[in-house]
Scaffold this motif. Structure first.
Motif, mmCIF file in Angstrom:
data_model
loop_
_atom_site.group_PDB
_atom_site.id
_atom_site.type_symbol
_atom_site.label_atom_id
_atom_site.label_comp_id
_atom_site.label_asym_id
_atom_site.label_seq_id
_atom_site.Cartn_x
_atom_site.Cartn_y
_atom_site.Cartn_z
ATOM 1 N N PHE A 171 -37.726 -36.175 0.708
ATOM 2 C CA PHE A 171 -36.563 -36.678 1.438
ATOM 3 C C PHE A 171 -35.380 -36.798 0.486
ATOM 4 C CE2 PHE A 171 -33.725 -39.966 2.945
ATOM 5 C CZ PHE A 171 -33.539 -39.600 4.278
ATOM 6 N N ALA A 172 -34.237 -36.337 0.928
ATOM 7 C CA ALA A 172 -33.025 -36.434 0.110
ATOM 8 C C ALA A 172 -31.946 -37.189 0.885
ATOM 9 C CB ALA A 172 -32.523 -35.041 -0.267
ATOM 10 N N ALA A 173 -31.632 -38.382 0.415
ATOM 11 C CA ALA A 173 -30.506 -39.137 0.969
ATOM 12 C C ALA A 173 -29.222 -38.682 0.284
ATOM 13 C CB ALA A 173 -30.720 -40.632 0.752
ATOM 14 N N ILE A 184 -42.801 -30.115 3.665
ATOM 15 C CA ILE A 184 -41.843 -30.782 4.543
ATOM 16 C C ILE A 184 -40.690 -31.344 3.729
ATOM 17 C CG2 ILE A 184 -41.497 -32.674 6.171
ATOM 18 C CD1 ILE A 184 -44.527 -32.509 6.757
ATOM 19 N N GLY A 185 -39.475 -31.076 4.190
ATOM 20 C CA GLY A 185 -38.289 -31.661 3.595
ATOM 21 C C GLY A 185 -37.426 -32.291 4.674
ATOM 22 N N ALA A 186 -36.668 -33.301 4.320
ATOM 23 C CA ALA A 186 -35.781 -33.945 5.276
ATOM 24 C C ALA A 186 -34.583 -34.513 4.541
ATOM 25 C CB ALA A 186 -36.509 -35.053 6.042
ATOM 26 N N THR A 187 -33.470 -34.618 5.252
ATOM 27 C CA THR A 187 -32.249 -35.173 4.682
ATOM 28 C C THR A 187 -31.693 -36.246 5.610
ATOM 29 O OG1 THR A 187 -30.887 -33.451 5.743
ATOM 30 C CG2 THR A 187 -31.648 -33.023 3.488
ATOM 31 N N GLY A 188 -30.982 -37.191 5.019
ATOM 32 C CA GLY A 188 -30.377 -38.250 5.812
ATOM 33 C C GLY A 188 -29.380 -39.022 4.985
ATOM 34 N N GLY A 189 -28.653 -39.894 5.641
ATOM 35 C CA GLY A 189 -27.606 -40.630 4.940
ATOM 36 C C GLY A 189 -28.133 -41.683 3.990
ATOM 37 N N THR A 190 -29.233 -42.347 4.371
ATOM 38 C CA THR A 190 -29.756 -43.437 3.555
ATOM 39 C C THR A 190 -31.265 -43.288 3.371
ATOM 40 O OG1 THR A 190 -30.224 -44.894 5.443
ATOM 41 C CG2 THR A 190 -28.003 -44.975 4.504
ATOM 42 N N PRO A 191 -31.810 -43.856 2.296
ATOM 43 C CA PRO A 191 -33.250 -43.756 2.043
ATOM 44 C C PRO A 191 -34.114 -44.387 3.124
ATOM 45 C CG PRO A 191 -32.082 -44.435 0.056
ATOM 46 C CD PRO A 191 -31.096 -44.498 1.180
ATOM 47 N N ARG A 192 -33.568 -45.264 3.947
ATOM 48 C CA ARG A 192 -34.386 -45.939 4.961
ATOM 49 C C ARG A 192 -34.963 -44.963 5.979
ATOM 50 N NH1 ARG A 192 -30.370 -48.903 9.239
ATOM 51 N NH2 ARG A 192 -28.801 -47.262 9.406
ATOM 52 N N HIS A 193 -34.394 -43.735 6.049
ATOM 53 C CA HIS A 193 -34.915 -42.739 6.984
ATOM 54 C C HIS A 193 -36.070 -41.924 6.404
ATOM 55 C CE1 HIS A 193 -31.787 -43.571 9.834
ATOM 56 N NE2 HIS A 193 -30.823 -43.207 9.010
ATOM 57 N N SER A 194 -36.429 -42.171 5.144
ATOM 58 C CA SER A 194 -37.423 -41.326 4.487
ATOM 59 C C SER A 194 -38.802 -41.415 5.135
ATOM 60 C CB SER A 194 -37.530 -41.695 3.004
ATOM 61 O OG SER A 194 -37.951 -43.036 2.851
ATOM 62 N N LEU A 195 -39.115 -42.541 5.770
ATOM 63 C CA LEU A 195 -40.426 -42.690 6.390
ATOM 64 C C LEU A 195 -40.632 -41.744 7.569
ATOM 65 C CD1 LEU A 195 -40.914 -46.569 6.314
ATOM 66 C CD2 LEU A 195 -41.980 -44.860 4.851
ATOM 67 N N ALA A 196 -39.557 -41.162 8.074
ATOM 68 C CA ALA A 196 -39.678 -40.233 9.199
ATOM 69 C C ALA A 196 -40.564 -39.039 8.846
ATOM 70 C CB ALA A 196 -38.296 -39.747 9.635
ATOM 71 N N ILE A 197 -40.615 -38.685 7.571
ATOM 72 C CA ILE A 197 -41.490 -37.581 7.156
ATOM 73 C C ILE A 197 -42.926 -37.886 7.540
ATOM 74 C CG2 ILE A 197 -42.534 -36.474 5.136
ATOM 75 C CD1 ILE A 197 -39.810 -36.343 3.872
#
Length: 209
Positions: A149-151, A115-128
Motif C-alpha cells: 500500500f502506498a499513501a 496486490i498493490g493499492a494507493t490512497g491518501g492516508t495509511p488508514r486505508h491500507s487494511l483494504a488490501i
C-alpha cells in the motif's frame, strides 16, 4: 532460457497516476529479480481507464470487444499478475471490481498475484487484507503474503521509522518472483466456446444474475 509472462492491471483514473507508478515499481523489482535467476520476462500492461467503456459493454451484453478480450486473454495466459487499485470509500475501485467480474471464473486459478493499492492516508491500507485479498482467494488465485500500500506520504523519504515504500515494494516483489518462478501454468487450456455467463442472461435476463 525460461520465459514468464507477467500482466499488470492498473485501475488508476488520473494521468499521471500514483497507482500506475506503484505498478511500474512493483514489476520493475519483480522482473529484475527474475532476470537475476536467468528467467526472461514478458510484460503486458493494461490501464483499465482505457477499457472502461468496453468493460461496461461486456457487463451489459456478455461479449468483450477486441481490446478488452486481449486483456482477458493475457490474464488467462499469465504466469503472474500484478493488480493495483486506488482505494475509494474504504475499498477497491469500482472499475477494478468490474474488470474482475468479466474475467472467466477459472482464469485466475493457481495464478500468483501481487496486490498493490494507493490512497491518501495509511488508514486505508487494511483494504488490501479485508477486501482485495479475499477477492483473489475466492477466485482460487494465489496472492502473495505481502500486499503493498502506498499513501501519499509514502512517496517521500520514508524517514518516519516505518518500513519505507521501496523496502515494502522489494519484499512484495521478491515473494511474487519466488512464486512465479516455481509456478507452472503452461498446461492451461482455454475453451474459446465456453460461456462465462448463463445462457439465460445472454438471451435477455431469463436466468438470475
Amino acid at each position: 532460457m525460461t520465459t514468464k509472462k507477467l500482466v499488470i492491471v492498473s485501475s488508476g483514473l488520473s494521468t499521471p497516476s500514483s497507482t500506475r507508478q506503484l505498478a511500474d515499481r512493483l514489476v520493475s523489482d519483480a522482473a529484475g529479480l527474475l532476470g537475476e535467476r536467468g528467467i526472461e520476462v514478458e510484460v503486458k500492461v493494461f490501464e483499465l481507464r482505457d477499457l472502461a467503456h468496453d468493460i461496461t459493454n461486456h457487463l451489459l451484453l456478455g461479449f468483450a470487444p477486441p481490446k478488452l478480450q486481449a486483456a482477458l486473454d493475457a490474464v488467462a495466459a499469465a504466469d503472474g499478475l500484478i493488480a493495483v487499485t486506488p482505494i475509494f470509500t474504504t475499498s477497491y475501485a469500482g472499475l477494478f471490481k468490474s474488470f474482475i467480474d468479466v474475467i472467466d471464473p477459472d482464469a485466475l486459478t493457481d495464478l500468483p498475484v501481487l496486490i498493490g493499492a494507493t490512497g491518501g492516508t495509511p488508514r486505508h491500507s487494511l483494504a488490501i487484507d479485508y477486501a482485495i485479498r479475499p477477492l483473489f482467494t475466492y477466485l482460487h488465485a494465489i496472492p502473495v503474503t505481502t500486499g503493498v500500500f502506498a499513501a501519499t506520504g509514502d512517496w517521500g523519504d520514508g524517514g518516519d521509522g516505518v518500513r519505507s515504500l521501496p523496502d515494502r515494494i522489494f519484499r512484495g516483489a521478491k515473494e511474487f518472483a519466488d512464486l512465479v518462478e516455481r509456478t507452472d501454468r503452461s498446461d492451461r487450456v482455454s475453451d474459446p466456446f465456453s460461456l462465462d455467463r448463463p445462457m439465460g442472461h445472454l438471451l435477455g435476463g431469463l436466468a438470475g444474475e
